[in-house]
Enzyme design. Sequence first.
Site: not given
Ligand code: CAA
Length: 258
Positions: A65, A132, A109, A112
């Site tokens: 998400a 999460e 998500g 999921e």
């Molecule tokens: N939401 C918003 N933006 C996101 C995102 C997310 N879930 N995941 C990645 N991005 C964005 C980053 O902010 C970044 O944007 P900027 O370049 O503008 O800073 C861009 O995508 C690239 O990401 P990274 O620089 O972090 O890339 P990376 O290769 O270093 O890392 C990753 C990749 C490990 C996937 C890391 O991006 C990450 O940990 N993302 C979040 C994953 C996460 O926590 N997901 C769960 C979300 S909550 C949820 O989903 C609830 C539910 O149950 C529905």
Amino acid sequence: MNYQNIIAEKRGKVGWIALNRPKALNALCHDLIQELNQAINQFEDDTSIHVLVLTGSEKAFAAGADIREMKDRDYMDVYKADFITKGWQRVASCRKPVIAAVAGYALGGGCEIAMMCDIILAADTAKFGQPEINLGTIPGSGGTQRLTKIIGKSKAMEMCLSGRIMDAAEAEKCGLVSRVIAAADLLQETMKLAEKIAAMSLPVAMMVKESVNRSYETTLAEGLLFERRLFHSTFALQDQKEGMNAFVEKRPPQFKNI
Ligand code: CAA
């Protein structure tokens, strides 16, 4: 079909949807979910479409998400809006078979939504996780429920409690995905499988899906009864006559989807 966050196109009998928000690793923002809904509705209504494919990019199926979009929302807001409900469940409620083709990250998500699909094909680069807890929250679209049913309590607990990400080989070993494919071949292999299923009788494929999914919702005895009744009902189809006659006549069947 003109979308900002996804690409949707008809490929013969296959409705192909690619999540396409590369700058955010296909994070599932409100607009993307709306567009995904519209595309699924359109393919579901289109009688020439038999199978849907949902994929992402080489780097990410979806990284979850959209954290930026949700980080400042408060309890009453998400409760009243029933956040991550409307729209998100559309993949799971699709009556036609849906194949997820996952390369790169399928997190939160993203994992999921992949689990809402009927079959997950994984590239050898795929990474699955429910991270999460790292954000001070819990999975909100089935992560604690579907993951547990698929991979069992201990592994699901470990994934959800520690946020550990699993690779494609582990995902195949624990039954989260049906197959691991070299990343370069993922889309071609997915299309091959989609076309194979699309060549079957559509109502029969829909009944198979309905019957397998029933096993998640009911007891064995009720599930067996449900399956038997659907099995009986296929004898009302021209496609059952065609399929069985074609076998006896040693020729390929010509299904009419009736
Ligand atoms: N939401 C918003 N933006 C996101 C995102 C997310 N879930 N995941 C990645 N991005 C964005 C980053 O902010 C970044 O944007 P900027 O370049 O503008 O800073 C861009 O995508 C690239 O990401 P990274 O620089 O972090 O890339 P990376 O290769 O270093 O890392 C990753 C990749 C490990 C996937 C890391 O991006 C990450 O940990 N993302 C979040 C994953 C996460 O926590 N997901 C769960 C979300 S909550 C949820 O989903 C609830 C539910 O149950 C529905």
